[in-house]
Design a protein around this motif. Sequence first.
Motif, PDB file in Angstrom:
ATOM      1  N   SER A  40      16.424  -0.842  -2.235  1.00 14.19           N
ATOM      2  CA  SER A  40      15.048  -0.720  -1.733  1.00 14.19           C
ATOM      3  C   SER A  40      14.197  -1.931  -2.161  1.00 14.19           C
ATOM      4  N   ILE A  41      14.368  -2.385  -3.425  1.00 19.46           N
ATOM      5  CA  ILE A  41      13.607  -3.543  -3.927  1.00 19.46           C
ATOM      6  C   ILE A  41      13.965  -4.798  -3.130  1.00 19.46           C
ATOM      7  N   VAL A  42      15.257  -5.013  -2.915  1.00 15.22           N
ATOM      8  CA  VAL A  42      15.708  -6.200  -2.169  1.00 15.22           C
ATOM      9  C   VAL A  42      15.155  -6.177  -0.744  1.00 15.22           C
ATOM     10  N   THR A  43      15.229  -5.020  -0.097  1.00 11.69           N
ATOM     11  CA  THR A  43      14.752  -4.886   1.289  1.00 11.69           C
ATOM     12  C   THR A  43      13.245  -5.113   1.391  1.00 11.69           C
ATOM     13  N   ASN A  44      12.486  -4.574   0.435  1.00  9.35           N
ATOM     14  CA  ASN A  44      11.014  -4.616   0.519  1.00  9.35           C
ATOM     15  C   ASN A  44      10.393  -5.929   0.048  1.00  9.35           C
ATOM     16  N   PHE A  45      11.102  -6.672  -0.822  1.00 11.89           N
ATOM     17  CA  PHE A  45      10.469  -7.854  -1.417  1.00 11.89           C
ATOM     18  C   PHE A  45      11.221  -9.170  -1.187  1.00 11.89           C
ATOM     19  N   LEU A  46      12.548  -9.102  -0.995  1.00 10.74           N
ATOM     20  CA  LEU A  46      13.334 -10.331  -1.021  1.00 10.74           C
ATOM     21  C   LEU A  46      13.932 -10.723   0.333  1.00 10.74           C
ATOM     22  N   LYS A  47      13.815  -9.849   1.340  1.00 20.20           N
ATOM     23  CA  LYS A  47      14.338 -10.170   2.669  1.00 20.20           C
ATOM     24  C   LYS A  47      13.219 -10.719   3.554  1.00 20.20           C
ATOM     25  N   GLU A  48      13.481 -11.845   4.223  1.00 21.11           N
ATOM     26  CA  GLU A  48      12.476 -12.470   5.087  1.00 21.11           C
ATOM     27  C   GLU A  48      11.982 -11.475   6.135  1.00 21.11           C
ATOM     28  N   GLY A  49      10.671 -11.474   6.348  1.00 22.89           N
ATOM     29  CA  GLY A  49      10.091 -10.556   7.330  1.00 22.89           C
ATOM     30  C   GLY A  49       9.627  -9.254   6.715  1.00 22.89           C
ATOM     31  N   ALA A  50       9.991  -9.030   5.435  1.00 20.57           N
ATOM     32  CA  ALA A  50       9.551  -7.805   4.754  1.00 20.57           C
ATOM     33  C   ALA A  50       8.034  -7.832   4.564  1.00 20.57           C
ATOM     34  N   LYS A  51       7.426  -6.658   4.605  1.00 23.59           N
ATOM     35  CA  LYS A  51       5.966  -6.552   4.469  1.00 23.59           C
ATOM     36  C   LYS A  51       5.493  -7.129   3.135  1.00 23.59           C
ATOM     37  N   ASN A  52       6.270  -6.939   2.074  1.00 17.31           N
ATOM     38  CA  ASN A  52       5.881  -7.403   0.730  1.00 17.31           C
ATOM     39  C   ASN A  52       6.709  -8.609   0.274  1.00 17.31           C
ATOM     40  N   TYR A  53       7.066  -9.469   1.207  1.00 13.70           N
ATOM     41  CA  TYR A  53       7.920 -10.628   0.908  1.00 13.70           C
ATOM     42  C   TYR A  53       7.266 -11.536  -0.141  1.00 13.70           C
ATOM     43  N   LEU A  54       8.076 -11.987  -1.112  1.00 11.65           N
ATOM     44  CA  LEU A  54       7.567 -12.884  -2.168  1.00 11.65           C
ATOM     45  C   LEU A  54       7.547 -14.319  -1.632  1.00 11.65           C
ATOM     46  N   SER A  55       6.392 -14.759  -1.172  1.00 15.23           N
ATOM     47  CA  SER A  55       6.280 -16.048  -0.480  1.00 15.23           C
ATOM     48  C   SER A  55       6.397 -17.260  -1.403  1.00 15.23           C
ATOM     49  N   PHE A  56       6.304 -17.046  -2.704  1.00  9.65           N
ATOM     50  CA  PHE A  56       6.329 -18.177  -3.657  1.00  9.65           C
ATOM     51  C   PHE A  56       7.735 -18.508  -4.156  1.00  9.65           C
ATOM     52  N   MET A  57       8.752 -17.811  -3.659  1.00  7.86           N
ATOM     53  CA  MET A  57      10.122 -18.059  -4.150  1.00  7.86           C
ATOM     54  C   MET A  57      10.573 -19.480  -3.821  1.00  7.86           C
TER      55      MET A  57
ATOM     56  N   ASP B 100      -5.478  -5.688 -13.647  1.00  9.42           N
ATOM     57  CA  ASP B 100      -6.648  -5.383 -12.803  1.00  9.42           C
ATOM     58  C   ASP B 100      -7.042  -6.603 -11.966  1.00  9.42           C
ATOM     59  N   PHE B 101      -6.980  -7.787 -12.589  1.00  8.92           N
ATOM     60  CA  PHE B 101      -7.316  -9.016 -11.864  1.00  8.92           C
ATOM     61  C   PHE B 101      -6.337  -9.243 -10.715  1.00  8.92           C
ATOM     62  N   LEU B 102      -5.042  -9.030 -10.937  1.00  6.10           N
ATOM     63  CA  LEU B 102      -4.029  -9.269  -9.904  1.00  6.10           C
ATOM     64  C   LEU B 102      -4.290  -8.446  -8.645  1.00  6.10           C
ATOM     65  N   GLU B 103      -4.915  -7.291  -8.815  1.00  2.37           N
ATOM     66  CA  GLU B 103      -5.228  -6.432  -7.664  1.00  2.37           C
ATOM     67  C   GLU B 103      -6.220  -7.073  -6.698  1.00  2.37           C
ATOM     68  N   THR B 104      -6.976  -8.068  -7.153  1.00  2.00           N
ATOM     69  CA  THR B 104      -8.022  -8.677  -6.333  1.00  2.00           C
ATOM     70  C   THR B 104      -7.494  -9.766  -5.396  1.00  2.00           C
ATOM     71  N   VAL B 105      -6.233 -10.171  -5.562  1.00  2.00           N
ATOM     72  CA  VAL B 105      -5.630 -11.212  -4.705  1.00  2.00           C
ATOM     73  C   VAL B 105      -4.329 -10.640  -4.122  1.00  2.00           C
ATOM     74  N   PRO B 106      -4.267 -10.460  -2.784  1.00  2.00           N
ATOM     75  CA  PRO B 106      -3.089  -9.798  -2.170  1.00  2.00           C
ATOM     76  C   PRO B 106      -1.740 -10.378  -2.588  1.00  2.00           C
ATOM     77  N   GLU B 107      -1.621 -11.720  -2.607  1.00  2.00           N
ATOM     78  CA  GLU B 107      -0.337 -12.341  -2.987  1.00  2.00           C
ATOM     79  C   GLU B 107       0.037 -11.998  -4.424  1.00  2.00           C
ATOM     80  N   TYR B 108      -0.962 -11.979  -5.311  1.00  2.00           N
ATOM     81  CA  TYR B 108      -0.713 -11.664  -6.720  1.00  2.00           C
ATOM     82  C   TYR B 108      -0.334 -10.185  -6.880  1.00  2.00           C
ATOM     83  N   LEU B 109      -0.965  -9.334  -6.089  1.00  2.00           N
ATOM     84  CA  LEU B 109      -0.695  -7.891  -6.177  1.00  2.00           C
ATOM     85  C   LEU B 109       0.744  -7.579  -5.762  1.00  2.00           C
ATOM     86  N   VAL B 110       1.223  -8.247  -4.716  1.00  2.00           N
ATOM     87  CA  VAL B 110       2.614  -8.054  -4.269  1.00  2.00           C
ATOM     88  C   VAL B 110       3.577  -8.435  -5.395  1.00  2.00           C
ATOM     89  N   ALA B 111       3.284  -9.563  -6.076  1.00  2.00           N
ATOM     90  CA  ALA B 111       4.138 -10.010  -7.183  1.00  2.00           C
ATOM     91  C   ALA B 111       4.121  -8.993  -8.325  1.00  2.00           C
TER      92      ALA B 111
END
Length: 551
Positions: free
Chosen positions: A107-124, A72-83
């Motif tokens: 689908s997971i690789v495209t949505n989270f791990l490819k640069e420019g993706a809407k849900n890109y994991l910026s902390f990698m 529930d807490f993770l939902e309050t911070v966009p970066e945490y919610l994506v993770a």
Amino acid sequence: MCDMGGLDNLIANTAYLQARKSGEGDTKEMQKRRKSLSLPKIEECKEHRESVAGDYDSICEQQPIGKKFFRDFLETVPEYLVARDFLDEVSNWELAEDNVKSSTMESIVTNFLKEGAKNYLSFMSSDLVSKCKAATAKDYENIMQLAKEETKVFFKDKPFQDFQKSPFYDKFIQWKVFEKQPVTEKYFSEFRVLGKGGFGEVCAIQVKNTGKMYACKKLDKKRLKKKSGEKMALLEKEILEKVNSPFIVTLAYAYETKTHLCLVMSLMNGGDLKYHIYNVGERGLEMKRIIFYSAQITCGILHLHSIKILYRDMKPENVLLDDNGNCRLSDLGLAVQVKEGKSITQRAGTNGYMAPEILKEEDYSYPVDWFAMGCSIYEMVAGRTPFKDYKEKVNKDEVRRRTLEDEVKFEHASFTEEAKDICRLFLAKKKEDRLGSRNEDDDPRKHSFFKTINFHRLEANLVDPPFVPDPSVVYAKDVADIADFSEVRGIEFDDKDKKFFKKFATGAVPIPWQEEIIETGLFDELNDPNRVVSGGYANGGEAKSGVCLLL
């Protein structure tokens, strides 16, 4: 003439079955009781905050209530919610059927791990970013697993620190204080006796506040002292507390009464496998049931071994079915903690299931559980044990000789080639030749006997059991057939005994208690901000504050 024994049994079974049906929490008395419960105020919990170990894995991964609040807490911070969403997608991929796995992974690789993706994991890490850029389809699973590991490391740092400063963590602490309230016999309603053990009887009980049914193993304090069973009882309790597997009975509470020490555990209504092998239809079980139960038992044994516990009493009689037809290992009275550098030589187990190294009084370890597993699979197929025919009159020495010398014969028509092979490998006379023990990576789950089992889905309870016990049947002896214990006389308790009783009676066990609170709806009820409280029951007893005894 009226059969009073039969009448007593009918009344006991009727009350027990009725309690099982009403376990969803729909009785008026329980609703009234629940309305009187309340969490302690935040300001009353400050002194307890320090006593809660600030360990990420324990709070956010293992404890169900902590996990819920952290999500529930993770939902309050966009970066945490994506993770969080990324880990959820990976979990769904792990549990997916084989025919959709490839498209889900892409689908997971495209949505989270490819640069420019809407849900890109910026902390990698920069290393993983480079791998993701260069990745082709054959690398997807590897980079996904690396990203999963990095996400978990990321959560343990700033997100976890931020969580501990948030109102969500305050709420978690309130529940931890509520969890620690004293537990007495007033917390439960007691129903019929289900069986008996060496130190007392096992009966069905129900938690008054939630309606959850359990089995209560009652250890007579005087009998324990007379037979010097205290150390054994405490060891079983401490081992049960460490266990956290859907394939092993769970310890939910440990408390004391004036006369007994009580272990409150999973209630398994479907009977034991020995009963199903010999008392339902033809001797033996259908192969699809054997494979399913063997897979669950294997997962249970692997869990025990992973936390350095040797079971030592694997046999169908100790495998119990629940309402849905899933099975769990029970009776950890002979289990022992394996200590680094210390060998085990004490003879323990059940005749007919003991491995050659136990019978020869040599040092032994985990391989003995796999030998007993082989005996159990054989028995499920053939309706007899490998070294003794059904109802054959044979002494222990002869069973010992056969176990040490005779090769196992597979004469029963139901043995498939895979069943024969897995039994041969589990029943190898030399421990170094035994399946599960041949090398560090020798995993019995990889054997072709289990080719139809998706173990990820099995462990997530997503595989339907092939057999569901009849809910209108009580799979237990008649009440009159369970012998009463005679009273133990001449035993007095001293301060040492009282200290032991206190050490044993630790109350609720966190993970099972939290699961119970969530699954019975009490968690949502007490968290409702619009809820009106009418008082407070203490431990399901008289109307008092639910936590005033603690504070």
